[in-house]
Design a protein around this motif. Structure first.
Motif, PDB file in Angstrom:
ATOM      1  N   ALA A 291      -1.387   0.683  -8.589  1.00 38.82           N
ATOM      2  CA  ALA A 291      -1.902  -0.545  -7.975  1.00 38.82           C
ATOM      3  C   ALA A 291      -1.783  -0.465  -6.456  1.00 38.82           C
ATOM      4  CB  ALA A 291      -1.155  -1.758  -8.512  1.00 38.82           C
ATOM      5  N   ARG A 292      -0.633   0.001  -5.967  1.00 42.55           N
ATOM      6  CA  ARG A 292      -0.434   0.115  -4.526  1.00 42.55           C
ATOM      7  C   ARG A 292      -1.374   1.156  -3.919  1.00 42.55           C
ATOM      8  NH1 ARG A 292       5.406   1.359  -3.658  1.00 42.55           N
ATOM      9  NH2 ARG A 292       4.852   1.148  -1.473  1.00 42.55           N
ATOM     10  N   ARG A 293      -1.657   2.208  -4.675  1.00 44.83           N
ATOM     11  CA  ARG A 293      -2.589   3.230  -4.177  1.00 44.83           C
ATOM     12  C   ARG A 293      -4.002   2.665  -4.101  1.00 44.83           C
ATOM     13  NH1 ARG A 293      -4.423   5.777  -0.975  1.00 44.83           N
ATOM     14  NH2 ARG A 293      -5.760   7.522  -1.399  1.00 44.83           N
ATOM     15  N   LEU A 294      -4.410   1.893  -5.118  1.00 46.18           N
ATOM     16  CA  LEU A 294      -5.726   1.254  -5.076  1.00 46.18           C
ATOM     17  C   LEU A 294      -5.799   0.269  -3.913  1.00 46.18           C
ATOM     18  CD1 LEU A 294      -6.526   0.703  -8.839  1.00 46.18           C
ATOM     19  CD2 LEU A 294      -7.775   2.150  -7.243  1.00 46.18           C
ATOM     20  N   HIS A 295      -4.708  -0.434  -3.649  1.00 47.07           N
ATOM     21  CA  HIS A 295      -4.675  -1.352  -2.512  1.00 47.07           C
ATOM     22  C   HIS A 295      -4.935  -0.591  -1.212  1.00 47.07           C
ATOM     23  CE1 HIS A 295      -1.998  -4.523  -4.688  1.00 47.07           C
ATOM     24  NE2 HIS A 295      -3.243  -4.510  -5.138  1.00 47.07           N
ATOM     25  N   ASP A 296      -4.437   0.636  -1.115  1.00 51.79           N
ATOM     26  CA  ASP A 296      -4.643   1.430   0.092  1.00 51.79           C
ATOM     27  C   ASP A 296      -6.118   1.747   0.295  1.00 51.79           C
ATOM     28  OD1 ASP A 296      -3.656   2.785   2.409  1.00 51.79           O
ATOM     29  OD2 ASP A 296      -3.939   4.687   1.350  1.00 51.79           O
ATOM     30  N   THR A 297      -6.882   1.842  -0.791  1.00 53.87           N
ATOM     31  CA  THR A 297      -8.321   2.107  -0.685  1.00 53.87           C
ATOM     32  C   THR A 297      -9.122   0.820  -0.556  1.00 53.87           C
ATOM     33  OG1 THR A 297      -8.711   2.102  -3.076  1.00 53.87           O
ATOM     34  CG2 THR A 297      -8.111   4.217  -2.060  1.00 53.87           C
ATOM     35  N   GLY A 298      -8.430  -0.326  -0.491  1.00 55.40           N
ATOM     36  CA  GLY A 298      -9.110  -1.603  -0.323  1.00 55.40           C
ATOM     37  C   GLY A 298      -9.568  -2.230  -1.630  1.00 55.40           C
ATOM     38  N   ARG A 299      -9.069  -1.753  -2.751  1.00 56.48           N
ATOM     39  CA  ARG A 299      -9.474  -2.271  -4.060  1.00 56.48           C
ATOM     40  C   ARG A 299      -8.330  -3.018  -4.728  1.00 56.48           C
ATOM     41  NH1 ARG A 299     -12.156   2.067  -2.861  1.00 56.48           N
ATOM     42  NH2 ARG A 299     -14.330   2.292  -3.439  1.00 56.48           N
ATOM     43  N   SER A 300      -8.701  -3.950  -5.564  1.00 58.17           N
ATOM     44  CA  SER A 300      -7.732  -4.727  -6.328  1.00 58.17           C
ATOM     45  C   SER A 300      -7.140  -3.869  -7.447  1.00 58.17           C
ATOM     46  CB  SER A 300      -8.436  -5.941  -6.938  1.00 58.17           C
ATOM     47  OG  SER A 300      -7.660  -6.524  -7.937  1.00 58.17           O
ATOM     48  N   ALA A 301      -5.954  -4.245  -7.887  1.00 60.15           N
ATOM     49  CA  ALA A 301      -5.317  -3.538  -9.006  1.00 60.15           C
ATOM     50  C   ALA A 301      -6.100  -3.715 -10.303  1.00 60.15           C
ATOM     51  CB  ALA A 301      -3.888  -4.020  -9.177  1.00 60.15           C
ATOM     52  N   TRP A 302      -6.981  -4.684 -10.352  1.00 60.73           N
ATOM     53  CA  TRP A 302      -7.810  -4.864 -11.551  1.00 60.73           C
ATOM     54  C   TRP A 302      -8.671  -3.639 -11.828  1.00 60.73           C
ATOM     55  CZ3 TRP A 302      -7.009  -8.150 -15.243  1.00 60.73           C
ATOM     56  CH2 TRP A 302      -6.318  -9.319 -14.961  1.00 60.73           C
ATOM     57  N   TRP A 303      -8.907  -2.804 -10.838  1.00 59.95           N
ATOM     58  CA  TRP A 303      -9.681  -1.579 -11.042  1.00 59.95           C
ATOM     59  C   TRP A 303      -8.960  -0.609 -11.973  1.00 59.95           C
ATOM     60  CZ3 TRP A 303     -14.616  -0.610 -10.029  1.00 59.95           C
ATOM     61  CH2 TRP A 303     -15.281  -1.461  -9.152  1.00 59.95           C
ATOM     62  N   LEU A 304      -7.676  -0.832 -12.226  1.00 61.77           N
ATOM     63  CA  LEU A 304      -6.950   0.004 -13.192  1.00 61.77           C
ATOM     64  C   LEU A 304      -7.531  -0.131 -14.596  1.00 61.77           C
ATOM     65  CD1 LEU A 304      -3.258  -0.509 -12.057  1.00 61.77           C
ATOM     66  CD2 LEU A 304      -4.583   1.602 -11.943  1.00 61.77           C
TER      67      LEU A 304
ATOM     68  N   ARG B 232       0.836  -1.197   0.000  1.00 63.45           N
ATOM     69  CA  ARG B 232       0.000   0.000   0.000  1.00 63.45           C
ATOM     70  C   ARG B 232       0.872   1.248   0.000  1.00 63.45           C
ATOM     71  NH1 ARG B 232      -4.098  -0.906   4.959  1.00 63.45           N
ATOM     72  NH2 ARG B 232      -4.705   1.193   4.358  1.00 63.45           N
ATOM     73  N   ILE B 233       0.296   2.342  -0.522  1.00 63.28           N
ATOM     74  CA  ILE B 233       0.985   3.636  -0.509  1.00 63.28           C
ATOM     75  C   ILE B 233      -0.070   4.710  -0.265  1.00 63.28           C
ATOM     76  CG2 ILE B 233       0.848   3.944  -3.017  1.00 63.28           C
ATOM     77  CD1 ILE B 233       3.580   5.280  -2.900  1.00 63.28           C
ATOM     78  N   GLY B 234       0.261   5.676   0.567  1.00 60.31           N
ATOM     79  CA  GLY B 234      -0.664   6.757   0.889  1.00 60.31           C
ATOM     80  C   GLY B 234      -0.751   7.791  -0.225  1.00 60.31           C
ATOM     81  N   ARG B 235      -1.723   8.691  -0.092  1.00 64.63           N
ATOM     82  CA  ARG B 235      -1.957   9.711  -1.129  1.00 64.63           C
ATOM     83  C   ARG B 235      -0.765  10.614  -1.354  1.00 64.63           C
ATOM     84  NH1 ARG B 235      -7.450  12.369   0.920  1.00 64.63           N
ATOM     85  NH2 ARG B 235      -6.389  11.923   2.855  1.00 64.63           N
ATOM     86  N   SER B 236      -0.184  11.130  -0.290  1.00 67.01           N
ATOM     87  CA  SER B 236       0.910  12.088  -0.463  1.00 67.01           C
ATOM     88  C   SER B 236       2.138  11.427  -1.077  1.00 67.01           C
ATOM     89  CB  SER B 236       1.265  12.751   0.862  1.00 67.01           C
ATOM     90  OG  SER B 236       1.669  11.782   1.810  1.00 67.01           O
ATOM     91  N   HIS B 237       2.474  10.225  -0.612  1.00 63.63           N
ATOM     92  CA  HIS B 237       3.617   9.523  -1.191  1.00 63.63           C
ATOM     93  C   HIS B 237       3.347   9.153  -2.648  1.00 63.63           C
ATOM     94  CE1 HIS B 237       4.822   8.867   3.066  1.00 63.63           C
ATOM     95  NE2 HIS B 237       5.984   9.173   2.520  1.00 63.63           N
ATOM     96  N   PHE B 238       2.108   8.773  -2.947  1.00 63.41           N
ATOM     97  CA  PHE B 238       1.749   8.448  -4.330  1.00 63.41           C
ATOM     98  C   PHE B 238       1.911   9.669  -5.227  1.00 63.41           C
ATOM     99  CE2 PHE B 238      -1.509   8.635  -7.644  1.00 63.41           C
ATOM    100  CZ  PHE B 238      -1.102   7.566  -8.435  1.00 63.41           C
ATOM    101  N   ALA B 239       1.400  10.816  -4.786  1.00 66.28           N
ATOM    102  CA  ALA B 239       1.482  12.037  -5.595  1.00 66.28           C
ATOM    103  C   ALA B 239       2.937  12.443  -5.818  1.00 66.28           C
ATOM    104  CB  ALA B 239       0.703  13.166  -4.933  1.00 66.28           C
ATOM    105  N   LEU B 240       3.737  12.422  -4.761  1.00 66.74           N
ATOM    106  CA  LEU B 240       5.148  12.795  -4.898  1.00 66.74           C
ATOM    107  C   LEU B 240       5.905  11.821  -5.801  1.00 66.74           C
ATOM    108  CD1 LEU B 240       5.997  13.894  -1.256  1.00 66.74           C
ATOM    109  CD2 LEU B 240       5.792  15.343  -3.277  1.00 66.74           C
ATOM    110  N   ALA B 241       5.663  10.528  -5.624  1.00 67.15           N
ATOM    111  CA  ALA B 241       6.340   9.531  -6.448  1.00 67.15           C
ATOM    112  C   ALA B 241       5.927   9.660  -7.914  1.00 67.15           C
ATOM    113  CB  ALA B 241       6.041   8.124  -5.939  1.00 67.15           C
ATOM    114  N   THR B 242       4.652   9.931  -8.159  1.00 66.85           N
ATOM    115  CA  THR B 242       4.172  10.081  -9.536  1.00 66.85           C
ATOM    116  C   THR B 242       4.812  11.301 -10.192  1.00 66.85           C
ATOM    117  OG1 THR B 242       2.082   9.024  -8.970  1.00 66.85           O
ATOM    118  CG2 THR B 242       2.108  10.352 -10.968  1.00 66.85           C
ATOM    119  N   ILE B 243       4.864  12.414  -9.487  1.00 63.92           N
ATOM    120  CA  ILE B 243       5.494  13.617 -10.032  1.00 63.92           C
ATOM    121  C   ILE B 243       6.972  13.359 -10.314  1.00 63.92           C
ATOM    122  CG2 ILE B 243       6.213  15.977  -9.458  1.00 63.92           C
ATOM    123  CD1 ILE B 243       3.495  16.213  -7.949  1.00 63.92           C
TER     124      ILE B 243
END
Length: 128
Positions: free
Chosen positions: A71-84, A22-33
């Motif tokens: 995928a890790r961000r979706l996991h943090d919300t409790g959803r599978s990576a298939w939601w991509l 899992r990855i949180g919102r802030s880490h996801f945003a920073l890593a994506t940028i």
């Protein structure tokens, strides 16, 4: 006190190319940028020096890293990576996915995809 050594950097780098956890919102945003910025510079340089084929390989590698982060961000919300795959739905899929990745709060506590990344970060805080 923060210690950064070669093992920490290697672990963080390998974690970035894994869709597990899992990855949180802030880490996801920073890593994506960071990935998109470094990726743009890297791909531009690779295209110029080694040609378009090498640039395409670099784009594929960076694409995999972004997919793993999402995928890790979706996991943090409790959803599978298939939601991509909702990204394939024109307009609405991309909007929904952007909402989930950047604005939806993660589940509190442990979920089937791992421990809460915010609770893990709290383990390192010291109260003086």
């Amino acid at each position: 006190k923060i210690r950064i050594d070669a093992n920490t950097v290697l672990k963080a780098g390998l974690q970035g190319v894994s869709p597990q956890g899992r990855i949180g919102r802030s880490h996801f945003a920073l890593a994506t940028i960071l990935v998109l910025t470094v990726g743009y510079v890297l791909v531009s340089g690779v295209d110029e020096t080694l040609g378009e084929t090498a640039g395409s390989v670099a784009v594929a590698v960076l694409g995999w890293v972004v997919i793993c982060l999402a995928a890790r961000r979706l996991h943090d919300t409790g959803r599978s990576a298939w939601w991509l795959t909702t990204f394939a739905i024109p307009v609405l899929g991309a909007l929904w996915l952007a909402w989930m990745l950047f604005f939806k709060r993660g589940t509190e506590g442990e979920n089937p995809f791992g421990p809460d990344p915010l609770q893990r970060a709290a383990d390192y805080l010291t109260v003086a």
